[in-house]
Design a protein around this motif. Sequence first.
Motif, PDB file in Angstrom:
ATOM      1  N   SER A 101       0.849  -1.181   0.000  1.00 31.46           N
ATOM      2  CA  SER A 101       0.000   0.000   0.000  1.00 31.46           C
ATOM      3  C   SER A 101       0.888   1.236   0.000  1.00 31.46           C
ATOM      4  CB  SER A 101      -0.907   0.009   1.234  1.00 31.46           C
ATOM      5  OG  SER A 101      -1.837  -1.048   1.201  1.00 31.46           O
ATOM      6  N   ASP A 102       0.318   2.351  -0.414  1.00 32.37           N
ATOM      7  CA  ASP A 102       1.096   3.590  -0.505  1.00 32.37           C
ATOM      8  C   ASP A 102       1.052   4.367   0.815  1.00 32.37           C
ATOM      9  OD1 ASP A 102      -1.586   4.184  -0.673  1.00 32.37           O
ATOM     10  OD2 ASP A 102      -1.300   5.896  -2.004  1.00 32.37           O
ATOM     11  N   GLY A 103       1.540   3.747   1.851  1.00 30.66           N
ATOM     12  CA  GLY A 103       1.585   4.391   3.151  1.00 30.66           C
ATOM     13  C   GLY A 103       2.410   3.544   4.096  1.00 30.66           C
ATOM     14  N   PHE A 104       2.577   4.004   5.325  1.00 36.90           N
ATOM     15  CA  PHE A 104       3.274   3.222   6.338  1.00 36.90           C
ATOM     16  C   PHE A 104       2.385   2.050   6.722  1.00 36.90           C
ATOM     17  CE2 PHE A 104       3.995   2.937  11.138  1.00 36.90           C
ATOM     18  CZ  PHE A 104       4.978   1.966  11.012  1.00 36.90           C
ATOM     19  N   MET A 105       2.834   0.839   6.412  1.00 36.23           N
ATOM     20  CA  MET A 105       2.024  -0.348   6.655  1.00 36.23           C
ATOM     21  C   MET A 105       2.327  -0.964   8.020  1.00 36.23           C
ATOM     22  SD  MET A 105       2.021  -2.301   2.973  1.00 36.23           S
ATOM     23  CE  MET A 105       3.765  -1.972   2.710  1.00 36.23           C
ATOM     24  N   ILE A 106       1.290  -1.181   8.798  1.00 34.86           N
ATOM     25  CA  ILE A 106       1.401  -1.896  10.065  1.00 34.86           C
ATOM     26  C   ILE A 106       0.865  -3.295   9.817  1.00 34.86           C
ATOM     27  CG2 ILE A 106       0.666  -1.996  12.471  1.00 34.86           C
ATOM     28  CD1 ILE A 106       0.410   1.044  12.399  1.00 34.86           C
ATOM     29  N   LEU A 107       1.753  -4.270   9.822  1.00 33.02           N
ATOM     30  CA  LEU A 107       1.418  -5.638   9.439  1.00 33.02           C
ATOM     31  C   LEU A 107       1.448  -6.547  10.662  1.00 33.02           C
ATOM     32  CD1 LEU A 107       3.641  -5.764   6.213  1.00 33.02           C
ATOM     33  CD2 LEU A 107       1.206  -5.188   6.372  1.00 33.02           C
ATOM     34  N   VAL A 108       0.275  -6.870  11.185  1.00 28.92           N
ATOM     35  CA  VAL A 108       0.160  -7.768  12.344  1.00 28.92           C
ATOM     36  C   VAL A 108      -0.790  -8.896  11.947  1.00 28.92           C
ATOM     37  CG1 VAL A 108      -0.233  -7.896  14.844  1.00 28.92           C
ATOM     38  CG2 VAL A 108       0.347  -5.701  13.797  1.00 28.92           C
ATOM     39  N   PRO A 109      -0.317  -9.838  11.118  1.00 20.63           N
ATOM     40  CA  PRO A 109      -1.197 -10.873  10.572  1.00 20.63           C
ATOM     41  C   PRO A 109      -1.553 -11.948  11.597  1.00 20.63           C
ATOM     42  CG  PRO A 109       1.061 -11.254   9.866  1.00 20.63           C
ATOM     43  CD  PRO A 109       1.055  -9.949  10.601  1.00 20.63           C
ATOM     44  N   PRO A 110      -2.678 -12.652  11.369  1.00 23.28           N
ATOM     45  CA  PRO A 110      -3.021 -13.792  12.211  1.00 23.28           C
ATOM     46  C   PRO A 110      -2.040 -14.927  11.958  1.00 23.28           C
ATOM     47  CG  PRO A 110      -4.514 -13.664  10.347  1.00 23.28           C
ATOM     48  CD  PRO A 110      -3.679 -12.416  10.319  1.00 23.28           C
ATOM     49  N   PRO A 111      -1.966 -15.916  12.852  1.00 22.58           N
ATOM     50  CA  PRO A 111      -0.975 -17.002  12.731  1.00 22.58           C
ATOM     51  C   PRO A 111      -0.945 -17.691  11.371  1.00 22.58           C
ATOM     52  CG  PRO A 111      -2.024 -17.105  14.877  1.00 22.58           C
ATOM     53  CD  PRO A 111      -2.761 -16.052  14.101  1.00 22.58           C
ATOM     54  N   ASP A 112      -2.119 -17.904  10.754  1.00 23.68           N
ATOM     55  CA  ASP A 112      -2.143 -18.651   9.502  1.00 23.68           C
ATOM     56  C   ASP A 112      -1.671 -17.834   8.304  1.00 23.68           C
ATOM     57  OD1 ASP A 112      -4.441 -17.043   9.704  1.00 23.68           O
ATOM     58  OD2 ASP A 112      -5.551 -18.319   8.307  1.00 23.68           O
ATOM     59  N   ILE A 115       1.045 -15.434   8.761  1.00 21.22           N
ATOM     60  CA  ILE A 115       2.356 -14.875   9.093  1.00 21.22           C
ATOM     61  C   ILE A 115       3.395 -15.203   8.023  1.00 21.22           C
ATOM     62  CG2 ILE A 115       4.317 -15.141  10.670  1.00 21.22           C
ATOM     63  CD1 ILE A 115       2.373 -15.134  12.988  1.00 21.22           C
ATOM     64  N   ASP A 116       3.496 -16.470   7.638  1.00 23.00           N
ATOM     65  CA  ASP A 116       4.517 -16.864   6.667  1.00 23.00           C
ATOM     66  C   ASP A 116       4.275 -16.224   5.302  1.00 23.00           C
ATOM     67  OD1 ASP A 116       5.858 -18.385   8.523  1.00 23.00           O
ATOM     68  OD2 ASP A 116       4.857 -20.262   7.971  1.00 23.00           O
ATOM     69  N   THR A 117       3.011 -16.118   4.886  1.00 17.61           N
ATOM     70  CA  THR A 117       2.690 -15.505   3.600  1.00 17.61           C
ATOM     71  C   THR A 117       3.118 -14.047   3.569  1.00 17.61           C
ATOM     72  OG1 THR A 117       0.789 -16.974   3.278  1.00 17.61           O
ATOM     73  CG2 THR A 117       0.834 -14.966   1.979  1.00 17.61           C
ATOM     74  N   VAL A 118       2.799 -13.314   4.642  1.00 20.34           N
ATOM     75  CA  VAL A 118       3.171 -11.903   4.703  1.00 20.34           C
ATOM     76  C   VAL A 118       4.684 -11.758   4.788  1.00 20.34           C
ATOM     77  CG1 VAL A 118       2.973  -9.776   6.048  1.00 20.34           C
ATOM     78  CG2 VAL A 118       0.977 -11.258   5.768  1.00 20.34           C
ATOM     79  N   LYS A 119       5.316 -12.611   5.576  1.00 22.71           N
ATOM     80  CA  LYS A 119       6.771 -12.540   5.741  1.00 22.71           C
ATOM     81  C   LYS A 119       7.481 -12.753   4.407  1.00 22.71           C
ATOM     82  CE  LYS A 119       7.969 -14.418   9.612  1.00 22.71           C
ATOM     83  NZ  LYS A 119       8.355 -15.461  10.593  1.00 22.71           N
ATOM     84  N   SER A 120       6.926 -13.603   3.553  1.00 23.69           N
ATOM     85  CA  SER A 120       7.556 -13.879   2.255  1.00 23.69           C
ATOM     86  C   SER A 120       7.489 -12.685   1.312  1.00 23.69           C
ATOM     87  CB  SER A 120       6.880 -15.086   1.590  1.00 23.69           C
ATOM     88  OG  SER A 120       5.551 -14.773   1.187  1.00 23.69           O
ATOM     89  N   ARG A 121       6.634 -11.715   1.614  1.00 23.22           N
ATOM     90  CA  ARG A 121       6.481 -10.546   0.747  1.00 23.22           C
ATOM     91  C   ARG A 121       7.318  -9.358   1.208  1.00 23.22           C
ATOM     92  NH1 ARG A 121       0.116 -10.001  -0.995  1.00 23.22           N
ATOM     93  NH2 ARG A 121      -0.262 -12.187  -1.521  1.00 23.22           N
ATOM     94  N   LEU A 122       7.888  -9.438   2.391  1.00 22.41           N
ATOM     95  CA  LEU A 122       8.559  -8.278   2.971  1.00 22.41           C
ATOM     96  C   LEU A 122       9.746  -7.790   2.149  1.00 22.41           C
ATOM     97  CD1 LEU A 122       8.475  -9.162   6.793  1.00 22.41           C
ATOM     98  CD2 LEU A 122       6.846  -7.801   5.461  1.00 22.41           C
ATOM     99  N   LYS A 123      10.507  -8.727   1.566  1.00 22.19           N
ATOM    100  CA  LYS A 123      11.690  -8.334   0.790  1.00 22.19           C
ATOM    101  C   LYS A 123      11.347  -7.398  -0.365  1.00 22.19           C
ATOM    102  CE  LYS A 123      14.539 -12.491   1.512  1.00 22.19           C
ATOM    103  NZ  LYS A 123      15.187 -13.645   0.823  1.00 22.19           N
ATOM    104  N   PHE A 165       6.363  -5.000  10.780  1.00 24.18           N
ATOM    105  CA  PHE A 165       5.763  -6.334  10.845  1.00 24.18           C
ATOM    106  C   PHE A 165       5.900  -6.884  12.257  1.00 24.18           C
ATOM    107  CE2 PHE A 165       6.555 -10.879  11.048  1.00 24.18           C
ATOM    108  CZ  PHE A 165       5.487 -11.438  10.360  1.00 24.18           C
ATOM    109  N   ALA A 166       4.831  -7.472  12.778  1.00 27.69           N
ATOM    110  CA  ALA A 166       4.860  -8.110  14.093  1.00 27.69           C
ATOM    111  C   ALA A 166       4.206  -9.482  13.976  1.00 27.69           C
ATOM    112  CB  ALA A 166       4.127  -7.263  15.134  1.00 27.69           C
ATOM    113  N   GLY A 167       4.981 -10.534  14.216  1.00 26.30           N
ATOM    114  CA  GLY A 167       4.449 -11.883  14.130  1.00 26.30           C
ATOM    115  C   GLY A 167       4.930 -12.754  15.273  1.00 26.30           C
ATOM    116  N   LYS A 168       4.028 -13.527  15.836  1.00 25.30           N
ATOM    117  CA  LYS A 168       4.407 -14.417  16.941  1.00 25.30           C
ATOM    118  C   LYS A 168       5.368 -15.482  16.427  1.00 25.30           C
ATOM    119  CE  LYS A 168       1.150 -15.496  19.838  1.00 25.30           C
ATOM    120  NZ  LYS A 168      -0.012 -16.150  20.494  1.00 25.30           N
ATOM    121  N   ALA A 169       6.443 -15.708  17.193  1.00 27.30           N
ATOM    122  CA  ALA A 169       7.454 -16.703  16.811  1.00 27.30           C
ATOM    123  C   ALA A 169       7.437 -17.859  17.807  1.00 27.30           C
ATOM    124  CB  ALA A 169       8.838 -16.059  16.773  1.00 27.30           C
ATOM    125  N   ALA A 170       7.845 -19.028  17.340  1.00 26.17           N
ATOM    126  CA  ALA A 170       7.843 -20.200  18.216  1.00 26.17           C
ATOM    127  C   ALA A 170       8.807 -20.015  19.385  1.00 26.17           C
ATOM    128  CB  ALA A 170       8.217 -21.448  17.423  1.00 26.17           C
TER     129      ALA A 170
END
Length: 251
Positions: free
Chosen positions: A163-174, A176-184, A192-197
């Motif tokens: 998106s054309d703005g400061f993105m706050i990305l706090v995805p649900p557990p299912d 997390i990996d999809t959003v993380k793969s797009r960060l690069k 980005f804030a995601g719960k880690a094991a």
Amino acid sequence: MKPLFGSISQTIGKTIARNSPKYSKIVEPFGDKGTFALFVEKKPANSHVVNVVDPVLFNAFLFAQSYSGSDFSALKKMDWVGSQEAFDAAMSISDTETGVQGFYRFIYLKKFGMKMLGADQPTFDIFSTGVDVKNSLFSLPMMKALLKKVTFTNDDPLSMIPSDGFMILVPPPDQIDTVKSRLKGLSGSFFFAGKAADGDAVISDAEALPDLNVHAQKVASIMMNTYSFITNYDSRLEPIDPEVLKSGMNM
């Protein structure tokens, strides 16, 4: 002042507020996790878009944003004492109801309901019998003021990245990996804030994303959880250096 509903962990919210870049627009694709707009610590933005997928929560936010004085008076006259009878009455209101009735149902069930793992519907929490929560309604005017400039949408959150703005990305557990793969591939600023094991999982994030800033933080909810915070801008947070951590473990 504590928001009436919709807040993410205050620890995460304050961390975002204190470690955000300069922006004129905020975009939250995963508004169901709670909205940054409800934190007094926030820096005002010219534009703030919050996406809420859940239709009941979406309607609740719309009500909180634009209710009238008569709506507020009607809410105060409703039953805000915990009881099985009042809980059953709230449950009998359709979950598609909007306006005062829909908002009452949403808040009453949130305050006095409990949901067992895997259950579709909440049940009355017997330990809340006799508890009066009417005074919590007085945080509603604060919410209305904070939500004044917020635009609420009801879209697929993944379609809003980037998106054309400061993105706050706090995805649900299912997701997390999809959003993380797009960060690069994101050029716009994001947090980005995601719960880690565990800590090892955060170190793995730092190794997999060497061009981004990866941070670890313990966040308390019912129990302590480890979170992986990832940004593409410099902040007060100390980035993880996986090589330093590994060399320390080998000593």
